[in-house]
Design a protein around this motif. Structure first.
Motif, mmCIF file in Angstrom:
data_model
loop_
_atom_site.group_PDB
_atom_site.id
_atom_site.type_symbol
_atom_site.label_atom_id
_atom_site.label_comp_id
_atom_site.label_asym_id
_atom_site.label_seq_id
_atom_site.Cartn_x
_atom_site.Cartn_y
_atom_site.Cartn_z
ATOM 1 N N ALA A 4 0.841 -1.199 0.000
ATOM 2 C CA ALA A 4 0.000 0.000 0.000
ATOM 3 C C ALA A 4 0.875 1.249 0.000
ATOM 4 O O ALA A 4 1.973 1.250 0.543
ATOM 5 N N PRO A 7 0.412 6.763 3.834
ATOM 6 C CA PRO A 7 -0.746 7.631 4.033
ATOM 7 C C PRO A 7 -0.459 9.060 3.575
ATOM 8 O O PRO A 7 0.681 9.504 3.575
ATOM 9 N N THR A 8 -1.514 9.724 3.188
ATOM 10 C CA THR A 8 -1.403 11.129 2.798
ATOM 11 C C THR A 8 -1.998 11.977 3.918
ATOM 12 O O THR A 8 -2.690 11.457 4.791
ATOM 13 N N ASP A 10 -4.503 13.751 4.078
ATOM 14 C CA ASP A 10 -5.964 13.734 4.175
ATOM 15 C C ASP A 10 -6.518 12.346 4.510
ATOM 16 O O ASP A 10 -7.738 12.150 4.504
ATOM 17 N N ASP A 11 -5.663 11.381 4.839
ATOM 18 C CA ASP A 11 -6.115 10.057 5.256
ATOM 19 C C ASP A 11 -6.532 10.111 6.721
ATOM 20 O O ASP A 11 -5.706 10.023 7.623
ATOM 21 N N VAL A 12 -7.835 10.301 6.939
ATOM 22 C CA VAL A 12 -8.374 10.355 8.296
ATOM 23 C C VAL A 12 -9.659 9.536 8.339
ATOM 24 O O VAL A 12 -10.314 9.325 7.324
ATOM 25 N N THR A 13 -10.012 9.094 9.527
ATOM 26 C CA THR A 13 -11.268 8.391 9.712
ATOM 27 C C THR A 13 -12.410 9.389 9.604
ATOM 28 O O THR A 13 -12.366 10.462 10.202
ATOM 29 N N THR A 14 -13.433 9.033 8.833
ATOM 30 C CA THR A 14 -14.630 9.844 8.711
ATOM 31 C C THR A 14 -15.789 9.024 9.250
ATOM 32 O O THR A 14 -16.016 7.903 8.814
ATOM 33 N N ARG A 20 -14.933 14.224 10.926
ATOM 34 C CA ARG A 20 -13.597 13.682 10.651
ATOM 35 C C ARG A 20 -12.806 13.606 11.951
ATOM 36 O O ARG A 20 -12.761 14.567 12.702
ATOM 37 N N ASP A 22 -9.674 13.904 12.792
ATOM 38 C CA ASP A 22 -8.398 14.356 12.228
ATOM 39 C C ASP A 22 -7.470 14.998 13.244
ATOM 40 O O ASP A 22 -6.469 15.601 12.877
#
Length: 49
Positions: A4, A7-8, A10-14, A20, A22
């Motif tokens: 994979a 992570p970027t 903007d990779d956050v749990t929504t 978010r 974040d």
């Protein structure tokens, strides 16, 4: 996951409601909500939380 991409920013749990998670503060607020909901459900079921 070995292959994979990293992570970027903007990779956050929504959450389902669009919030978010974040930041640490956002996660802590959510955990307080989860704990309160679990206690509420346990009380309704007559179980000690």
């Amino acid at each position: 996951m070995r292959h994979a991409a990293p992570p970027t920013p903007d990779d956050v749990t929504t959450l389902w409601d669009g919030r978010r998670l974040d930041s640490r503060d956002a996660v802590m607020e959510w955990l307080v909500e989860v704990d309160a909901k679990r206690a509420e459900e346990a009380a309704a079921a007559g179980v000690d939380a």
